[in-house]
Design an enzyme around this catalytic site. Structure first.
Site, short mmCIF file in Angstrom:
data_model
loop_
_atom_site.label_atom_id
_atom_site.label_comp_id
_atom_site.label_asym_id
_atom_site.label_seq_id
_atom_site.Cartn_x
_atom_site.Cartn_y
_atom_site.Cartn_z
N LYS A 12 21.35 37.74 42.50
CA LYS A 12 21.12 35.96 42.56
C LYS A 12 22.57 35.59 41.58
O LYS A 12 22.34 34.58 40.41
CB LYS A 12 20.73 35.76 41.07
CG LYS A 12 18.82 36.37 41.83
CD LYS A 12 18.24 36.64 43.02
CE LYS A 12 18.78 35.18 43.64
NZ LYS A 12 18.23 35.90 45.19
N HIS A 20 25.30 44.74 47.36
CA HIS A 20 24.71 44.52 45.56
C HIS A 20 25.22 46.01 44.90
O HIS A 20 25.44 45.93 43.74
CB HIS A 20 23.22 44.15 45.24
CG HIS A 20 22.89 42.70 46.01
ND1 HIS A 20 23.75 41.51 45.17
CD2 HIS A 20 22.05 42.27 46.27
CE1 HIS A 20 23.24 40.22 45.72
NE2 HIS A 20 21.86 40.77 46.50
N ARG A 51 17.82 27.24 45.01
CA ARG A 51 16.84 26.47 44.30
C ARG A 51 17.79 25.18 43.07
O ARG A 51 17.83 24.36 44.29
CB ARG A 51 16.16 27.98 43.17
CG ARG A 51 15.02 27.29 42.23
CD ARG A 51 14.71 28.63 40.89
NE ARG A 51 15.89 28.68 40.67
CZ ARG A 51 15.76 28.17 39.69
NH1 ARG A 51 15.13 27.00 39.01
NH2 ARG A 51 16.59 28.33 38.77
N LYS A 52 17.59 25.53 42.28
CA LYS A 52 18.48 24.13 41.63
C LYS A 52 19.71 24.57 41.36
O LYS A 52 20.21 23.34 41.95
CB LYS A 52 17.82 24.60 40.62
CG LYS A 52 16.39 23.95 39.75
CD LYS A 52 16.63 23.42 38.27
CE LYS A 52 15.03 23.28 38.13
NZ LYS A 52 14.77 23.35 36.57
P1 A3P Z 1 19.15 29.70 41.15
O1 A3P Z 1 18.25 29.98 41.53
O2 A3P Z 1 19.63 29.56 39.54
O3 A3P Z 1 18.80 28.22 41.35
P2 A3P Z 1 21.72 34.50 45.37
O4 A3P Z 1 22.95 33.77 46.20
O5 A3P Z 1 23.06 35.70 44.35
O6 A3P Z 1 21.00 35.47 45.42
O7 A3P Z 1 21.44 33.58 44.05
C1 A3P Z 1 20.96 32.78 43.92
C2 A3P Z 1 21.70 31.53 43.52
O8 A3P Z 1 22.75 30.56 43.91
C3 A3P Z 1 20.51 30.44 43.08
O9 A3P Z 1 20.21 29.77 42.02
C4 A3P Z 1 20.53 29.48 43.72
O10 A3P Z 1 20.12 28.43 43.79
C5 A3P Z 1 21.83 29.41 43.78
N1 A3P Z 1 22.65 28.62 45.68
C6 A3P Z 1 22.82 28.90 46.81
N2 A3P Z 1 22.95 28.72 47.17
C7 A3P Z 1 23.85 27.64 46.93
C8 A3P Z 1 25.08 26.90 47.44
N3 A3P Z 1 24.86 26.88 48.70
N4 A3P Z 1 25.90 26.54 46.52
C9 A3P Z 1 26.11 26.91 44.88
N5 A3P Z 1 24.09 27.69 44.26
C10 A3P Z 1 23.85 28.24 45.35
#
Ligand code: A3P
Length: 321
Positions: A67, A136, A287-288
């Site tokens: 994440k 990870h 998500r956000k």
């Molecule tokens: P949030 O849940 O805070 O929105 P991972 O890819 O390591 O699983 O992390 C997921 C997080 O990265 C989520 O954060 C997701 O919204 C965000 N995320 C995914 N794609 C993204 C992008 N292209 N640019 C910026 N953030 C991104």
């Protein structure tokens, strides 16, 4: 071969019975292995990749704590290394999840009963583009061949308060029963979470990035959100695919940044539907993408206390959030 993994499965069972056990969020089974809390169902794959993965000098390893922006990093690096083959109108990113294009060693590649032949071979098959892998696994537990080869490691890190929020939403996306509360932050900061302690994870890569800056690049999600172009330029240089001045004036960097932005990826049909892993819908990775959301869930006294914990854990390292 099959027999090798059968022996390994037995060995992992024996190892598992000797390891301390724990419970992560929502009752996830964890075991404490090599100093970190490993999700029990992935222990075998971690051991398997440690034992068999053969890294080559041209490989690029995308490492992260869950994440922290892994999906974003996958899309960015895929686009950088493949930009002579694809443009933003025909890139595979339009039709495949970034997770399909860059697989995790321990989640998908070493999850099969049979060992993936091309990943365990010591001879490098000639190819024009590098292989991209995600993981990870903490630095100290990475397969030795990753540390020994000249491959590059790109680590993406994110402030822990936002990681907590992001992870909580990821795990509860289809269940609305639970509410995110201070307890989730407390347990995360204590360290007993899958992949944790978070501090050891980030510091492992941080220290390595200071000692071997040509080997490990340490990126901060929060900084990338602020200025993606500068970071893309540095990233491309680090992995050996620098943008030319001509590309820069043609707007190639901007184009990649736009293509890989949260909004653009989130709106693609492939990322709205489908399941990357059986229990994870593709859309759960988008998500956000906010910076600084996490602290809003905390009272000012808890926030202060956890910030102190954080400072203590990171003290002397030079790493700050
Ligand atoms: P949030 O849940 O805070 O929105 P991972 O890819 O390591 O699983 O992390 C997921 C997080 O990265 C989520 O954060 C997701 O919204 C965000 N995320 C995914 N794609 C993204 C992008 N292209 N640019 C910026 N953030 C991104």
């Amino acid at each position: 071969s099959f027999s090798e993994t059968e022996d390994l499965d037995q060995e992992v069972q024996e190892l598992l019975s000797s390891l301390p056990k724990g419970k992560g969020w929502f009752g996830a089974d964890l075991c404490q292995c090599q100093g970190f809390w490993c999700q029990t169902n992935f222990l075998r794959n971690v051991i398997c990749s440690q034992r068999f993965f053969q890294s080559h000098d041209q490989d690029i390893i995308l490492a992260s704590f869950p994440k922290s922006g892994t999906t974003w990093l996958k899309a960015l690096i895929f686009s950088i290394v493949n930009r002579s083959r694809y443009t933003s109108s025909n890139t595979p990113l339009l039709t495949s999840s970034p997770h399909k294009l860059v697989s995790f060693l321990e989640l998908d590649l070493f999850d099969k009963k049979e060992l993936p032949i091309d990943l365990i071979s010591t001879t490098r098959t000639p190819s024009t583009s590098p292989r991209l892998f995600a993981t990870h696994i903490p630095y100290s537990s990475l397969p030795e061949s990753i540390k020994k080869s000249n491959c590059r490691i790109v680590y993406i890190c994110r402030n822990p308060f936002d990681v907590v929020v992001s992870w909580f939403h990821f795990l509860t996306q289809h269940k609305h029963a639970e509410k995110l509360d201070e307890e989730h932050f407390e347990s995360f900061f204590k360290g007993e979470v899958a992949g944790g302690p978070f501090w050891d994870h980030v510091l492992g890569f941080w220290k390595e990035s200071l000692e071997r800056p040509h080997k490990v690049s340490f990126l901060m999600y929060d900084d990338m959100k602020e200025d993606i172009v500068t970071h893309l330029k540095r990233l491309a240089e680090f992995i050996g695919y620098p943008f030319s001045t001509e590309e820069e004036t043609q707007g190639v960097i901007r184009e990649i940044a736009t293509l890989c932005s949260l909004k653009s990826l989130k709106d693609l049909e492939v990322n709205k539907s489908g399941n990357y892993l059986p229990d994870h819908a593709n859309n759960s990775f988008f998500r956000k993408g906010k910076v600084g959301e996490g602290v809003n869930y905390l009272s000012s006294s808890t926030k202060q206390r956890l910030e102190n914990v954080m400072q203590e854990k990171l003290s002397g390292s030079g790493l700050t959030f």
